[in-house]
Scaffold this active site. Structure first.
Site, PDB file in Angstrom:
ATOM      1  CB  CYS A  42      44.118  42.380  37.749  1.00 45.49           C
ATOM      2  SG  CYS A  42      42.523  43.124  36.926  1.00 45.49           S
ATOM      3  CG  ASN A  87      42.304  39.143  32.939  1.00 45.28           C
ATOM      4  OD1 ASN A  87      41.416  38.378  33.058  1.00 45.28           O
ATOM      5  ND2 ASN A  87      42.522  39.978  33.494  1.00 45.28           N
ATOM      6  CD  GLU A  88      38.914  42.141  32.932  1.00 41.47           C
ATOM      7  OE1 GLU A  88      39.351  43.435  33.383  1.00 41.47           O
ATOM      8  OE2 GLU A  88      37.917  41.451  33.455  1.00 41.47           O
TER       9      GLU A  88
END
Length: 829
Positions: A251, A383-384
């Site tokens: 994150c 990322n994600e």
């Protein structure tokens, strides 16, 4: 990472006439060959199995849980450059972790050390400041040396006095540093006279002075590198022998502003992790807020990551932002100039890692002390991201630019924050259609999910993208979690032709600064210890093998019956009202009916929050409370229809309607408007760990009444929202506790038989090696403990036990202990 999931050794001995145990500790031995066996393993040594890359297992480092500052980065002073602010954490000030005596003020003006280090300390004559370090204080050990440094400017004749002390008195002789003139770096070395975990570093000035970058490092760092890494943590990571290091997130990469740290951005203090901020002299590295609620000094930056990967023999795998935020933020940046700048930054990063020392960014690397290229081969973009189409459009721009200039670099995409659902399916479709080389999958699920999904990758398209399992864990640090992960890892190895890279996450956690649990390695300011999960990862990572030897095993009989349980209502950071709750059996009889015209006597409050009956509705009013579960009914209920009318009153999310409730840690719930009101899903909780069974994008409107219906038949569940079928699932996949895989070590020729027995009973197993000519002796490593055992600073019930077993033949029987992971290395003749 996606949303946080909250979260006595017993060795039994059965010796045979042919069993010889040579370890200091006893481990379970095989049963007699004529005994009835519970399981069989059949190996086919002549069949061709998947090749396994040396880089298959690695580690993922993200600065979460104080993994960097206060962790792997060995700096002992907290807030050394006085840059802490409310942008990092609402409780922070520029003097957080400092105590002042006399006159001390943090200043942001033109007298600063440099433009990228905005704050400095103005210290009055005769004044001092004292730093508390991390955890209980600054850890020092008797007889060891510590290197102090500070940037200072002062008038002629000013002396700084540097002391280390705790409540009992001095910890080292005081050192005096003469300061004269403009900004300069001053150094001193102290030797600890005794050991303490509660040290304080004090700096006093005889005259008015300006201070910045007040630092104290242990002389003894990993590989004795000045300003380097904490030795015990780095050594625990190195002991894993990881094939790669993924960094810096997570994150940290895809949240915050994508702007730089400059006057034009207003010195943006909540930025995504941008690599150029983290290189060069540490006093010139731009401070930044950390997504996880603290400050990042960037003393541990990209250069240090590359160097650490090299030091431990691992492939570096950096991740750069794709200009689509995730982790609950879910915004796409449409600034073309900003996108082009980030794409160029990515190209510059590759040059920094691989370019010759004569190139622009290769020269920067060389000036930092590493003329030789780092040999970067893979780079992740994003990322994600929960916006798969917006992400993929930008990913393609990054990939095209990298492939045009550096065609040998593998550019890694991703599939969002979950193991399934609309985002996952859309992302995978785009990745397949776009002929992406590798896709990064992330998931955090219950131990049961991992036991159920050993075959996850059996059916993946062998002609499509490879998988990088960049983050996974089973939501706990007990031995039962390690067992479930071990069982799943046998499936990863069996599918090594699809799953090329895999890393558990998170890697590190400082026990006093935890934002996410579980974690692989835990620590404080004076000790570190590997979790049960760490021991599993280490066993697999140090015994990989070079190819899979095809094998098969018998399974455990399925004893599952119909889905049973009571019903429940809950909220998460939301106020909601519920009404007209009805539970009807399949034969039409009423099991529960409550219109809340009276009280809520049928309901039991099991979670947080504040529930009360108001105007004929059951209302939860606390908008901050998470998991406010109330339950009603009989845990033995099965085959029923549940109806609820629900209205969101205020808050961040929507509703949680539970069914199949056995207790607070074992249930299903329909999470409507979860993940900051961006998606809905059915989650299954098993022993407190949650897994997502089905999910879709969607949100819940405030003030609108929704009709929610859930139909449970046997193990099949159908869900309806406002009379329309929303989705359904059948939960009939067995949680198989007995898993195995066999690999071959090309260097030694050994067969490595890896068996997981994740149940409270021994597994007597007949092993058939398929005619392979083998030695009679095997080297055995066993992990076995009570399922609930947890490793701590003072106790390590999950510890590998090595032994020698004599009695191996082409066909032999071995009894695997209850709750165990066992590796047998069998030499071939």
């Amino acid at each position: 990472m996606s949303r946080t999931a909250r979260s006595r050794t017993r060795l039994r001995l059965g010796l045979t006439a042919t069993a010889l145990l040579t370890a200091a500790a006893l481990v379970p031995a095989p049963a007699h060959a004529e005994d009835v066996t519970d399981y069989t393993i059949t190996v086919d040594p002549g069949a061709e199995g998947a090749a396994i890359d040396d880089t298959m297992y690695g580690v993922f480092f993200e600065d979460i849980n104080r993994a960097a500052d206060g962790g792997l980065y060995a700096e002992l002073v907290q807030n050394r450059s006085f840059e802490y602010s409310t942008a990092d954490n609402g409780s922070y000030t520029p003097l957080t972790s400092w105590a002042a005596s006399g006159t001390a003020e943090v200043v942001n003006d033109s007298g600063r050390l440099n433009e990228r280090n905005r704050n400095y300390l103005s210290l009055g004559a005769g004044s001092s400041v004292t730093n508390a370090g991390y955890n209980t204080g600054i850890r020092v050990e008797k007889g060891k040396r510590y290197d102090f440094s500070v940037w200072a400017r002062a008038g002629s004749g000013t002396t700084l006095t540097v002391t280390l002390k705790d409540a009992a008195g001095p910890l080292a002789d005081a050192r005096r540093v003469a300061v004269k003139g403009g900004w300069a770096r001053y150094e001193a070395t102290v030797t600890a006279s005794r050991t303490s975990n509660r040290g304080r570093l004090a700096v006093a000035s005889s005259g008015a002075a300006a201070l910045d970058m007040v630092s104290l490092f242990p002389r003894e760092t990993y590989k004795n590198q000045p300003g380097g890494l904490r030795k015990d943590l780095a050594e625990k990571i190195a002991a894993l022998k990881p094939g790669f290091v993924r960094f810096p997130g997570g994150c940290l990469v895809n949240t915050g502003s994508m702007e730089d740290y400059s006057e034009s951005s207003g010195w943006q203090r909540k930025r995504s992790y941008q690599w150029k901020d983290t290189i060069g002299p540490v006093e010139e590295r731009a401070t930044n807020a950390n997504f996880w609620g603290y400050n990042q000094s960037y003393g541990l930056g990209y250069y240090e990551y590359f160097r650490f990967a090299e030091d431990i023999g691992a492939m570096p795998l950096p991740v750069v932002p794709a200009l689509v935020t995730g982790c609950g933020q879910n915004r796409a940046t449409d600034d073309e100039a900003l996108l082009k700048r980030h794409i160029q930054d990515t190209l510059d990063l590759i040059e920094f890692a691989n370019g010759p020392a004569t190139s622009t960014w290769g020269k920067v690397r060389a000036e930092m002390g590493h003329p030789k290229p780092f040999g970067l081969t893979h780079i992740g973009v994003g990322n994600e991201e929960n916006l798969p189409r917006e992400f993929f459009a930008r990913f393609q721009r990054f990939r095209a630019a990298v492939e045009a200039k550096y065609p040998d670099i593998t550019v890694v995409s991703n599939s969002g924050p979950d193991d399934s659902g609309t985002t996952f399916e859309t992302a995978w479709q785009l990745n397949r259609e776009g002929k992406v080389d590798m896709v990064d999958e992330h998931y955090y699920n219950s131990p049961q999910w991992f036991l159920q999904h050993n075959d996850r990758y059996d059916s993946y398209d062998r002609s499509g993208p490879k998988v990088f399992l960049g983050e996974y864990a089973s939501q706990g640090n007990a031995w039962k979690n390690g067992l479930a992960e071990a069982a799943f890892m046998t499936g990863l190895e069996r599918n090594a032709d699809i799953v090329e890279l895999a890393s558990y996450a998170p890697l590190l956690a400082n026990e006093d600064y935890v934002q996410w649990s579980p974690d692989m390695i835990w620590f404080n300011n004076h000790a570190s210890w590997g979790s049960a999960n760490y021991e599993v990862q280490k066993l697999f990572m140090t015994n990989v093998g070079d190819r899979v030897v095809p094998s098969r095993a018998s399974t455990t009989p399925d004893v599952s019956g119909p889905l049973t349980g009571a019903v429940g209502l809950s909220t998460w950071a939301t106020s909601a009202a519920y009404d007209d709750v009805r539970v009807t059996a399949a034969d039409g009889s009423t099991l529960l009916s409550d219109d809340f015209s009276g009280d809520a006597a049928q309901w039991t409050h099991r979670g947080g929050g504040s529930w009360s009956v108001q105007d004929g509705q059951y209302v939860q009013t606390d908008e901050a409370a998470e998991n406010t579960l109330v339950t009603a009914g009989d845990p033995a209920w099965h085959d029923y229809d549940l109806h609820v009318k629900a209205t969101k009153k205020a808050g961040k999310e929507g509703f949680l309607v539970a069914f199949g409730v056995k207790d607070t840690g074992n249930h299903y719930w329909w999470n409507l408007g979860g993940w900051n009101n961006t998606q809905s899903a059915v989650e299954q909780a098993t022993d407190g760990g949650k897994s997502t069974l089905i999910s879709k994008a969607g949100s819940i409107e405030t003030g609108r009444a929704y009709d929610i219906d859930i139909k449970v038949r046997d193990r099949q569940v159908t869900l309806y929202l406002d009379g329309q079928e929303w989705g359904g699932f059948t939960d009939d996949k067995p949680a198989e506790p007995f898993r195995q895989v066999v690999t071959e070590d090309a260097r030694t020729g050994e067969l490595i038989v890896k068996v997981v027995n994740a149940q409270p009973a021994e597994a007597r197993t007949a092993i058939d090696l398929g005619g392979a000519k083998v030695a009679s002796r095997a080297r055995v490593t066993t992990l076995a403990a009570d399922a609930e055992a947890v490793n701590t600073e003072t106790d390590s019930p999950v510890t590998p036990v090595t032994s020698t077993f004599r009695g191996v033949a082409n066909q032999f029987t071995y009894t695997f202990p209850a709750n165990s992971v066992t590796f047998l290395r069998i030499a071939r003749r």
